[in-house]
Write a protein that holds these residues in place. Structure first.
Motif, PDB file in Angstrom:
ATOM      1  N   LYS A 621      32.042 -45.270 104.645  1.00 21.28           N
ATOM      2  CA  LYS A 621      33.207 -46.168 104.559  1.00 21.28           C
ATOM      3  C   LYS A 621      33.843 -46.088 103.165  1.00 21.28           C
ATOM      4  CE  LYS A 621      32.083 -49.436 108.134  1.00 21.28           C
ATOM      5  NZ  LYS A 621      31.028 -50.375 108.481  1.00 21.28           N
ATOM      6  N   ALA A 622      32.982 -45.970 102.155  1.00 28.59           N
ATOM      7  CA  ALA A 622      33.517 -45.855 100.788  1.00 28.59           C
ATOM      8  C   ALA A 622      34.356 -44.594 100.664  1.00 28.59           C
ATOM      9  CB  ALA A 622      32.369 -45.844  99.773  1.00 28.59           C
ATOM     10  N   LYS A 623      33.934 -43.549 101.355  1.00 27.86           N
ATOM     11  CA  LYS A 623      34.686 -42.280 101.303  1.00 27.86           C
ATOM     12  C   LYS A 623      36.091 -42.490 101.881  1.00 27.86           C
ATOM     13  CE  LYS A 623      34.310 -37.539 102.902  1.00 27.86           C
ATOM     14  NZ  LYS A 623      34.317 -37.192 104.318  1.00 27.86           N
ATOM     15  N   VAL A 624      36.148 -43.239 102.958  1.00 27.22           N
ATOM     16  CA  VAL A 624      37.449 -43.495 103.580  1.00 27.22           C
ATOM     17  C   VAL A 624      38.291 -44.438 102.711  1.00 27.22           C
ATOM     18  CG1 VAL A 624      38.556 -44.545 105.591  1.00 27.22           C
ATOM     19  CG2 VAL A 624      36.625 -42.993 105.889  1.00 27.22           C
ATOM     20  N   LEU A 625      37.632 -45.403 102.086  1.00 28.41           N
ATOM     21  CA  LEU A 625      38.382 -46.276 101.165  1.00 28.41           C
ATOM     22  C   LEU A 625      39.026 -45.429 100.063  1.00 28.41           C
ATOM     23  CD1 LEU A 625      36.154 -49.466 100.587  1.00 28.41           C
ATOM     24  CD2 LEU A 625      38.241 -49.269 101.947  1.00 28.41           C
TER      25      LEU A 625
END
Ligand code: NAP
Length: 738
Positions: A621-625
């Motif tokens: 999810k952090a990657k997508v953020l």
């Protein structure tokens, strides 16, 4: 839960934080990331020094020390906003504000009368100057212009003034007996302790420093600037500037090089006003007016002298008859010699390049200038850019390639860690660097008033720097040049080490070379003009200089750079732009409630911080953020939603709202993480629906001055109210958190 530490700093970036941090918290929480605050503001640093005098409510932990410890751990993920590197004036003002706020803090003792006052001054001095970055920078530096910013600049170039066809501007630097030419370098064999001793001709000895711990394989250098050679050089330059009608100014770094450069500045002031000092020097020096605090300080203090008026006239006459001076503010009569920290080489030289090689004169016009950079270690970089521009014309930002930097910075490397090892020599003799066995590692014959200094560069940072250079060359596909001069003592040692450590890496297919700074500049600007990119791999000082010089030419400002410090222990420190804390911006808020601070640096750093978290903890999810934030930032630039400078137009708060909206839209639109898309879809829609209303609410508060309830320590409640004035937007942010 993973953690990102957001630093609470000062002035404009602090105000921006009141508006932007709620956005960061809300978005980060969706990837299971907590956002913590560490107060490293000047006020916070002062308060942490005096717990015993404060109430429990007022006391604060030493967040800077704690953060310094965190930087040495693998889990560190720190976003560092610009903070005040306090001058004495700023420090005293902050103390005064806190005292008036009910903090029982002692006054700053200018002249400590006893041990207790000395101790108080030591505590204050520990938070003064560049007190923050050296503590946190437990790694080397990777600074580059993000593609989105570069693309934007090519479409919307900043203005650059043409160089006059007959431009006579130049850099003047010493050709002997300066820090560069006198430098000697050794590699330490085994952990040890060093001492620096000044030996007089009669054999008597004065210990300058002892017990300096050094590590195995550490590089130790020592050098000195000859005061006599400096004075002779400066007098020649004053005459040359006058003869050629060039604006005279000195470009030093009195803030960072806080021991040596004010002394150099004093020499410059005395050389320019040599007639006055020849006649009145004894009285002036007796009164402590030797120019090291600038011409402004001398002029302000003259009325304390019996013949102050007479001396004042002599200063005026010397300026009338002398070389024209560059001005920092011609409206207020402030010359470049007034305040040692007004002209700072890394900012002032690129500004001169942007202005067609000119500076500002007494009449508020631009004019060709002679830039005095006494030490020749790095002066050639600027002279090369000047020559290139005089030959080929002003740089065109729409076609320029880029020159990112990989800089050796960790563990106070090189000159930037030399303050406690810099000495003004009290009498002629020989300075010896001795190891604990009494062997002399380096010696220099010096004369009274010479400035002698030693520097340290530890081995681990050097290895890490070489590794970072290889990895950046690999990732970017750009050629990388190590800017090292085999004719300088320190650089000659580093060249050997770079060659040794490059062999530890796979460099197959990479273009990695070593060139002296002048040749490296020539090559890099030639490629830059051709639209080609070249990584500059430099030591600590050129890291600082190049990350202003090239961004200012390419992007108009260094504040738009991405500034990553991959920490040696495995963590990440993400610095937000290379600009400072912009005191003028706060002034505008106080007067007309418009904050022109651009948080682009924060956006870029935050995306990198999420990327780091994603890689470190496998946090998809952090990657997508991160990727959606980058897209939102690009959209923000394209849509012209960056803050304007003018009241009544979009400001920092408005730009945060649009960023949040675009970010939510990007998250809603992506398909990599469906949970995030579902979470953000409704809020993205509500943001879009309410955009006009929010825009209007944010705009209508502008015009009248704002009350922040404090300058160095604003009231959280009041500042938050000022920075979050849209009820509609605040309501939507609350919903987002749920
Ligand atoms: P500054 O804060 O560096 O700002 C100079 C000017 O640069 C500003 O007035 C502004 O120009 C522009 N600027 C910088 N960042 C910007 C941003 N994000 N958005 C829009 N404009 C930006 O000025 P200073 O007086 O030299 O330094 C102030 C304090 O910051 C000092 O205490 C200094 O030591 C400290 N400092 C800290 C760091 C750091 O922590 N990394 C770095 C440098 C300086 P306009 O006024 O034209 O809008």
């Amino acid at each position: 839960m993973a953690k990102i530490v957001w630093t609470r700093t000062d002035e404009a970036p602090l105000l921006a934080t009141y508006s932007f941090k709620p956005v960061v918290e809300a978005f980060a929480s969706t990837a299971n990331i907590d956002v913590e605050t560490a107060d490293i503001s000047l006020a916070g640093r002062i308060i942490a020094q005096f717990p015993e005098r404060l109430t429990d409510e007022q006391k604060m932990d030493d967040a800077l020390a704690q953060l310094g410890e965190l930087a040495k751990k693998p889990e560190a993920n720190i976003i560092k906003l610009p903070n005040i590197s306090a001058s004495l004036v700023q420090l005293k003002n902050a103390i005064k504000e806190l005292q008036e706020d009910g903090y029982d803090l002692p006054d700053y003792p200018d002249k400590p009368a006893n041990a207790e006052e000395e101790e108080i001054r030591d505590r204050y001095d520990s938070v003064k100057g560049s007190a923050v970055n050296p503590v946190l920078r437990e790694g080397n530096s990777d600074r580059r212009a993000p593609q989105a910013v570069k693309n934007f600049t090519k479409k919307h170039p900043h203005s650059m003034q043409d160089w006059p066809a007959d431009s006579k501007s130049a850099v003047a630097t010493m050709d002997d007996n300066d820090f560069a030419h006198n430098e000697k370098s050794v590699i330490i064999d085994g952990d040890d302790e060093l001492s620096f001793v000044l030996k007089a001709a009669d054999g008597s000895e004065k210990v300058l420093k002892e017990g300096l711990k050094v590590e195995d394989r550490e590089v130790v250098d020592a050098t000195f600037m000859s005061a006599k050679a400096l004075d002779s050089f400066l007098r020649d330059q004053v005459a040359y500037a006058k003869e050629n009608n060039l604006l005279f100014s000195a470009h030093l770094k009195a803030t960072m090089m806080k021991v040596s450069d004010p002394i150099l500045f004093g020499h410059v002031v005395r050389a320019y006003f040599h007639d006055v000092f020849d006649k009145y020097g004894d009285e002036l020096i007796e009164a402590g007016l030797n120019g090291e605090n600038g011409l402004g300080h001398i002029l302000e203090s003259l009325d304390k002298l019996d013949n102050g008026n007479e001396i004042k006239k002599a200063f005026d006459k010397a300026q009338e008859d002398g070389a024209p001076l560059a001005y920092v503010n011609s409206h207020k009569g402030i010359t470049a010699l007034h305040v040692p920290s007004d002209v700072i080489v890394d900012a002032s030289m690129p500004a001169m390049m942007k202005t067609g090689g000119q500076m500002w004169n007494k009449n508020d016009e631009t004019q060709d200038a002679l830039a005095i950079i006494p030490d020749s270690s790095y002066a050639g970089v600027y002279q090369t850019v000047i020559e290139d521009s005089q030959k080929n014309g002003q740089y065109d930002p729409t076609t320029l390639g880029t020159v990112p930097n990989v800089g050796l910075m960790a563990k106070k490397a090189e000159e930037y860690g030399s303050h406690d090892k810099t000495f003004k020599i009290s009498s002629a003799g020989t300075v010896e660097v001795r190891n604990s066995a009494g062997e002399v590692l380096i010696s220099h014959d010096v004369e009274e008033n010479d400035i002698w200094r030693a520097t340290q560069t530890k081995d681990e940072p050097i290895q890490d720097w070489v590794k970072l250079a290889v990895s950046r060359a690999r990732t970017s596909g750009m050629p990388a040049i190590f800017w090292l001069d085999e004719n300088r003592g320190h650089d000659a040692t580093l060249i050997k080490l770079v060659n040794k450590y490059l062999a530890d890496h796979d460099t197959e297919g990479l273009d990695i070379t070593i060139m002296d700074p002048v040749s490296a500049t020539k090559k890099s600007v030639e490629r830059m003009r051709n639209g080609e990119d070249t990584i500059s791999v430099t030591g600590n000082v050129l890291r600082d200089y190049n990350t202003d010089l090239f961004p200012i030419l390419e992007l108009g400002t260094s504040a738009k750079m991405l500034s990553v410090v991959p920490l040696m222990a495995g963590g990440g420190l993400f610095e937000t732009g290379a600009g400072g804390s912009a005191p003028k911006h706060v002034q505008q808020v106080l007067e007309e409630n418009h904050l022109r601070w651009d948080s682009l640096g924060e956006f870029l750093a935050l995306a990198e911080s999420f990327r780091h978290e994603a890689a470190k903890n496998d946090n998809a999810k952090a990657k997508v953020l991160a990727s959606t934030l980058d897209k939102a930032t690009e959209k923000l630039l394209d849509e012209g939603k960056s803050p304007s400078r003018k009241v009544g137009e979009i400001d920092n708060r408005g730009s945060h709202f649009y960023l949040a909206m675009y970010w939510a839209q990007e998250l809603a639109a992506q398909s990599e993480e469906s949970e995030l898309a579902e979470h953000f879809a409704p809020i993205a829609e509500k943001f879009s629906e309410a955009a006009d209303k929010i825009d209007a609410e944010l705009m209508e508060v502008q015009g009248e001055g704002a009350d922040l309830g404090g300058y160095y320590q604003p009231s959280d409640e009041q500042a938050s109210k000022v920075m979050r004035p849209s009820a509609t937007y605040n309501q939507l942010m609350e919903e987002l958190k749920k």
